[in-house]
Design a protein around this motif. Sequence first.
Motif, PDB file in Angstrom:
ATOM      1  N   PHE A 130       0.723  -1.391  -0.075  1.00  0.00           N
ATOM      2  CA  PHE A 130       0.144  -0.052   0.107  1.00  0.00           C
ATOM      3  C   PHE A 130       0.759   1.377   0.021  1.00  0.00           C
ATOM      4  O   PHE A 130       0.359   2.266  -0.648  1.00  0.00           O
ATOM      5  CB  PHE A 130      -0.972  -0.029   1.261  1.00  0.00           C
ATOM      6  N   PRO A 131       2.130   1.298   0.698  1.00  0.00           N
ATOM      7  CA  PRO A 131       2.692   2.622   0.575  1.00  0.00           C
ATOM      8  C   PRO A 131       3.322   2.869  -0.694  1.00  0.00           C
ATOM      9  O   PRO A 131       3.501   4.180  -0.993  1.00  0.00           O
ATOM     10  CB  PRO A 131       4.200   2.225   1.496  1.00  0.00           C
ATOM     11  N   ILE A 132       3.465   2.160  -1.873  1.00  0.00           N
ATOM     12  CA  ILE A 132       3.631   2.459  -2.992  1.00  0.00           C
ATOM     13  C   ILE A 132       2.773   3.389  -3.961  1.00  0.00           C
ATOM     14  O   ILE A 132       3.089   4.719  -4.323  1.00  0.00           O
ATOM     15  CB  ILE A 132       3.975   1.040  -3.891  1.00  0.00           C
ATOM     16  N   GLN A 134      -2.858  15.587   6.536  1.00  0.00           N
ATOM     17  CA  GLN A 134      -4.051  15.379   5.909  1.00  0.00           C
ATOM     18  C   GLN A 134      -4.397  13.766   5.894  1.00  0.00           C
ATOM     19  O   GLN A 134      -5.312  13.572   6.541  1.00  0.00           O
ATOM     20  CB  GLN A 134      -4.188  15.713   4.502  1.00  0.00           C
ATOM     21  N   ILE A 135      -3.564  12.893   5.842  1.00  0.00           N
ATOM     22  CA  ILE A 135      -3.747  11.288   6.018  1.00  0.00           C
ATOM     23  C   ILE A 135      -3.884  11.281   7.393  1.00  0.00           C
ATOM     24  O   ILE A 135      -4.793  10.228   7.801  1.00  0.00           O
ATOM     25  CB  ILE A 135      -2.689  10.777   5.021  1.00  0.00           C
ATOM     26  N   ALA A 136      -3.059  11.707   8.160  1.00  0.00           N
ATOM     27  CA  ALA A 136      -3.019  11.220   9.625  1.00  0.00           C
ATOM     28  C   ALA A 136      -4.631  11.874  10.140  1.00  0.00           C
ATOM     29  O   ALA A 136      -4.766  11.332  11.306  1.00  0.00           O
ATOM     30  CB  ALA A 136      -2.083  12.114  10.348  1.00  0.00           C
ATOM     31  N   SER A 137      -4.784  12.796   9.469  1.00  0.00           N
ATOM     32  CA  SER A 137      -6.112  13.504  10.120  1.00  0.00           C
ATOM     33  C   SER A 137      -7.399  12.335  10.142  1.00  0.00           C
ATOM     34  O   SER A 137      -8.424  12.154  10.846  1.00  0.00           O
ATOM     35  CB  SER A 137      -6.728  14.591   9.569  1.00  0.00           C
ATOM     36  N   PHE A 195      -5.643   1.045   5.416  1.00  0.00           N
ATOM     37  CA  PHE A 195      -4.820   1.871   5.920  1.00  0.00           C
ATOM     38  C   PHE A 195      -5.545   3.397   5.589  1.00  0.00           C
ATOM     39  O   PHE A 195      -6.537   3.533   4.921  1.00  0.00           O
ATOM     40  CB  PHE A 195      -3.671   1.864   4.863  1.00  0.00           C
ATOM     41  N   ALA A 196      -4.940   4.299   6.280  1.00  0.00           N
ATOM     42  CA  ALA A 196      -5.379   5.672   6.428  1.00  0.00           C
ATOM     43  C   ALA A 196      -5.758   6.310   5.079  1.00  0.00           C
ATOM     44  O   ALA A 196      -6.542   7.279   5.115  1.00  0.00           O
ATOM     45  CB  ALA A 196      -4.568   6.693   7.364  1.00  0.00           C
ATOM     46  N   HIS A 197      -4.909   6.037   3.846  1.00  0.00           N
ATOM     47  CA  HIS A 197      -5.176   6.815   2.779  1.00  0.00           C
ATOM     48  C   HIS A 197      -6.430   6.226   1.987  1.00  0.00           C
ATOM     49  O   HIS A 197      -6.964   7.084   0.886  1.00  0.00           O
ATOM     50  CB  HIS A 197      -3.950   6.667   1.698  1.00  0.00           C
ATOM     51  N   LEU A 198      -6.892   5.093   2.083  1.00  0.00           N
ATOM     52  CA  LEU A 198      -8.030   4.455   1.316  1.00  0.00           C
ATOM     53  C   LEU A 198      -9.345   5.324   1.494  1.00  0.00           C
ATOM     54  O   LEU A 198     -10.020   5.539   0.216  1.00  0.00           O
ATOM     55  CB  LEU A 198      -8.402   3.054   1.902  1.00  0.00           C
TER      56      LEU A 198
END
Length: 379
Positions: free
Chosen positions: A141-143, A158-161, A281-284
Motif C-alpha cells: 500500500f505505501p507504493i 491530511q492522511i493522519a487526520s 490504511f489511512a489513505h483509502l
Amino acid sequence: MRRNAVAVVGAAETTELGVIPNTSQIQLHADAALNAIKDAGLKLSDIDGIATAVETPQQIAHYLGITPTWVDGTSVGGCSFMLHVRHAAAAIEAGLCKTVLITHAESGKSMIGKLPRSIPADSLQGQFEAPYGVYGPPSMFPIPVLRYMKTHGITHEQIASVAVFQREWAAKNPRAMMKAPITVEDVLNSKMIAYPFRILQCCLVTDGGGALILTSADRAKDFPNKPVYILGTGESVETPMVSQMKTFDSSRAFTVAGPTAFREAGITHKDVDHLMIYDAFAHLPLYGLGDLGFMPHEETGQFIADGNTRPGGKLSMNTNGGGLSYMHSGMYGMYALQESVRQMRGIAPAQVEGAKISVCHGVGGMFAASGTVIFTNEK
C-alpha cells in the motif's frame, strides 16, 4: 437488479471481537451465522443460500448442517462480502434461493484454525512482485500512496487526520478496540511501519466475524426487524497492484464499482447520508472519496482535515471507527456492511440522525477488486 427488491433482515457480528484465543476460525463463522439467524428470527433450516470467502461454502454448510440450493465462494479480498451481497440479491430475484446467509470470520490475531494464505511462485504476484520485496499490505500500500500524495498535493498531516477523526467515532462505540483520543501529532510520531505509514495509520489485527441474512423485499415485511433495502450494487476487479504503474493515483476498480451502484440506485452524491469506505490504511478513504465521485482527488485530503467526516461533520464516514480503530480481522468488508445496516436500522452506537441512504464501499487484494452496496431504510 431492481431497486428495493431484496432486503437485509438479519445482521450480527460474533459475540466477541478482538482477541479470541479459545475459538477457531470456523467456530467464529458459526457464531456470527447463528447470531444473524437469531436476529432475523429464523432457524438454520430456513437457509437455502450460502456465501463466504476464504473458507469454502461447502465447509460452512457442512459445519452448520445446511444443504443449500445456491452457493457463492467468490474470494477477492476484503470486499468479497460486498460482491456476495450483489450476487445473493441477483440469485434471490432469479428464484435460485429464498434466504441467503453471508458469513465472514477470521482468527486474524490468535491464528486458531486460520487457513494459510500463500502466493504460488508461478502466479503473477509470485513472479513479478514478491521477488522484489513487495509482499503483503504493509509493503504494497505505501507504493501508490506516495504517487497519490505527489500527484494531488496530499500532505502527511491530511492522511493522519483520517485516523484522528475515525478515533472520535470509535470513542462512541463500546465494541471498538481503540477509543483513546489521538491527535495528528500522535499519529505522525507513532512507530514507523513502512514509509509513509506509521502504526496509527495501519489497520488493527484482530479476531472476529459477522454475518448477514438476505431475502426478498416482499418476504422482509414479515420479519421482526425493520428491513434494510438494497438500493444499488456494483463490482469490479483489477490487475495486481504493481501492474497498475500508470494508475497509482486512482483505482480503476473503484471507478467502475461505485458509479455502477450509484446508477443502479438512481441517486446522486448529495443524497448520501452515511458513508463507509474500507480503511485498511489511512489513505483509502481519500481514494474512495475521489474515485466514487464525491469530489476531485485534490480536495479529498483537505476535506477530511477540515473535519467534514468527523462526528457532526457534513458527511458522516466510517462511523464505527473503521479498520483503524474498530476492528480488522484481515478482511474488513463485512464490518463495514454491518455498520451500514446498523445505521439504516437506527441502532448504531454513533447513530447519524435521520440517515436514509448509506453507501458501503470496499477494496480487495491491494486495489485488485472493489465492491459497492447502497442501502436504504425506505421502501
